[in-house]
Design an enzyme around this catalytic site. Sequence first.
Site, PDB file in Angstrom:
ATOM      1  N   HIS A   1       0.830  -1.202   0.000  1.00 20.05           N
ATOM      2  CA  HIS A   1       0.000   0.000   0.000  1.00 20.05           C
ATOM      3  C   HIS A   1       0.865   1.252   0.000  1.00 20.05           C
ATOM      4  O   HIS A   1       2.073   1.199   0.224  1.00 20.05           O
ATOM      5  CB  HIS A   1      -0.916   0.031   1.228  1.00 20.05           C
ATOM      6  CG  HIS A   1      -0.175   0.010   2.541  1.00 20.05           C
ATOM      7  ND1 HIS A   1       0.018  -1.150   3.260  1.00 20.05           N
ATOM      8  CD2 HIS A   1       0.419   0.989   3.264  1.00 20.05           C
ATOM      9  CE1 HIS A   1       0.692  -0.875   4.374  1.00 20.05           C
ATOM     10  NE2 HIS A   1       0.960   0.415   4.391  1.00 20.05           N
TER      11      HIS A   1
ATOM     12  N   GLN B   1       3.911   6.744   3.582  1.00 24.03           N
ATOM     13  CA  GLN B   1       4.568   5.445   3.447  1.00 24.03           C
ATOM     14  C   GLN B   1       4.354   4.849   2.050  1.00 24.03           C
ATOM     15  O   GLN B   1       3.344   5.109   1.405  1.00 24.03           O
ATOM     16  CB  GLN B   1       4.004   4.400   4.437  1.00 24.03           C
ATOM     17  CG  GLN B   1       4.073   4.721   5.890  1.00 24.03           C
ATOM     18  CD  GLN B   1       3.290   3.706   6.717  1.00 24.03           C
ATOM     19  OE1 GLN B   1       2.738   2.739   6.191  1.00 24.03           O
ATOM     20  NE2 GLN B   1       3.219   3.921   8.011  1.00 24.03           N
TER      21      GLN B   1
ATOM     22  N   GLU C   1       8.312   1.385   4.126  1.00 23.61           N
ATOM     23  CA  GLU C   1       7.979   0.366   5.121  1.00 23.61           C
ATOM     24  C   GLU C   1       8.225  -1.013   4.509  1.00 23.61           C
ATOM     25  O   GLU C   1       7.583  -1.386   3.525  1.00 23.61           O
ATOM     26  CB  GLU C   1       6.517   0.493   5.545  1.00 23.61           C
ATOM     27  CG  GLU C   1       6.081  -0.584   6.537  1.00 23.61           C
ATOM     28  CD  GLU C   1       4.591  -0.544   6.835  1.00 23.61           C
ATOM     29  OE1 GLU C   1       4.123  -1.443   7.561  1.00 23.61           O
ATOM     30  OE2 GLU C   1       3.896   0.364   6.339  1.00 23.61           O
TER      31      GLU C   1
ATOM     32  N   HIS D   1       7.767   0.604  -9.549  1.00 20.72           N
ATOM     33  CA  HIS D   1       9.131   0.688  -9.042  1.00 20.72           C
ATOM     34  C   HIS D   1       9.259   1.774  -7.979  1.00 20.72           C
ATOM     35  O   HIS D   1       8.366   2.597  -7.795  1.00 20.72           O
ATOM     36  CB  HIS D   1      10.111   0.985 -10.189  1.00 20.72           C
ATOM     37  CG  HIS D   1       9.847   2.293 -10.894  1.00 20.72           C
ATOM     38  ND1 HIS D   1       9.171   2.363 -12.082  1.00 20.72           N
ATOM     39  CD2 HIS D   1      10.160   3.574 -10.571  1.00 20.72           C
ATOM     40  CE1 HIS D   1       9.087   3.626 -12.477  1.00 20.72           C
ATOM     41  NE2 HIS D   1       9.675   4.387 -11.562  1.00 20.72           N
TER      42      HIS D   1
ATOM     43  N   GLU E   1      14.565   2.380  -9.934  1.00 23.64           N
ATOM     44  CA  GLU E   1      15.073   3.263 -10.978  1.00 23.64           C
ATOM     45  C   GLU E   1      16.199   4.133 -10.422  1.00 23.64           C
ATOM     46  O   GLU E   1      16.094   4.681  -9.315  1.00 23.64           O
ATOM     47  CB  GLU E   1      13.947   4.143 -11.531  1.00 23.64           C
ATOM     48  CG  GLU E   1      14.347   4.934 -12.756  1.00 23.64           C
ATOM     49  CD  GLU E   1      13.188   5.656 -13.416  1.00 23.64           C
ATOM     50  OE1 GLU E   1      13.352   6.099 -14.573  1.00 23.64           O
ATOM     51  OE2 GLU E   1      12.107   5.778 -12.788  1.00 23.64           O
TER      52      GLU E   1
END
Length: 373
Positions: free
Chosen positions: A164, A224, A281, A309, A355
Amino acid sequence: MLAAPAGTSVPRIRWAKFSTPQKTPLRPLRTRMSGSTSWFKVVGAAVAGVAGVARRAKPTWQQSMLRIKDPEKSLEFYKNKMGMRLLDKLDFESMSFSLYFLASVPEEEKTPEPGSVEAHRYLWNFPGTTLELTHNYGTEKEEGPKYHPGNLPQEGDRRDGFGHVAFSVHDVEETCNELDTAGVKFQKKPNEGRMKGLAFALDPDGYWVEIIRGGQKGRHTLAQTMLRIKDPKKSLEFYTKHLGMTLLSHRDFPDAKFSLYFLGTMPEGATEFPSDRPVLELTHNHGTENDEKFQYYSGNEADRKGFGHLGFLVDDVYETCKELEEAGYAMQKAPDGGSMKGLAFARDPDGYWVEIIKRGGYDEAATPYFFEK
């Protein structure tokens, strides 16, 4: 995702203050939450900056990328409901996609007009973290869900890796009531389930958006990005030793058999992690590190595309990639691979794409790539 005993509320997230200079491995923040914080050393690399490696400016976490079906709907959600601002838009018409970069910035902070040269310069020197939304042209016209939001149950020896994104808000219940009234769907509301005081809303593509307490009144802040990891020692070494992140907090929940590791990019010379910056996280489900066959989906598999990514700004893409390769990490795309030169994608220990982007770009417009002439 924060965990708390049944029937209790989740406390505000507070990160530890660090002495200057930081020379020893960090101790994780102690809180009133359940769970042990006895694990103090992370392969000798959980320090502010990069341990024992001479660099120019350290890498900075600049983006988390999600693929979206309909930019109009996604922008409305993240701008109007989650309080983000569009910093820049990049159109690649020849390749049939556009990129939208959003961030949580103070209301009084002025930012350039998205799409302008000034916005490009601002974006590729941005010290914080953006949410990059990738739109492939035509998907908005397709019927039904287009992308995989993650969080499906484990199938055999594979499981979704992306969990998430999260936003900190001043009042979780009030915010969720507002979202509910606006027609936003929920995976979990604040008073549902065992963990009270936090919620998971669903964005237009079904990605989970955690709502946690800790923001300023009247402001929502990107807080997060959560990824599941197989082996914390390997993942923490990658992100701290090679990408300049700092372990801010670590929490064990032995009864539930998982641990959480929170990492962030500490500003140079800072002794406290800024409250308006998001953390990465990393969630470890105990035992996965001992299962040779177990793997997480990265979000880039043909039938699991959704999360794309993480991205980091660096001073020298080529040197950074050389160091990563010498340390044994694989490249998804080398700096000179493909048509867009000067940017790269490494793979972290779980295969997530990372990246590597030139800070400030290569030209007057801060373009972080170039084409062969």
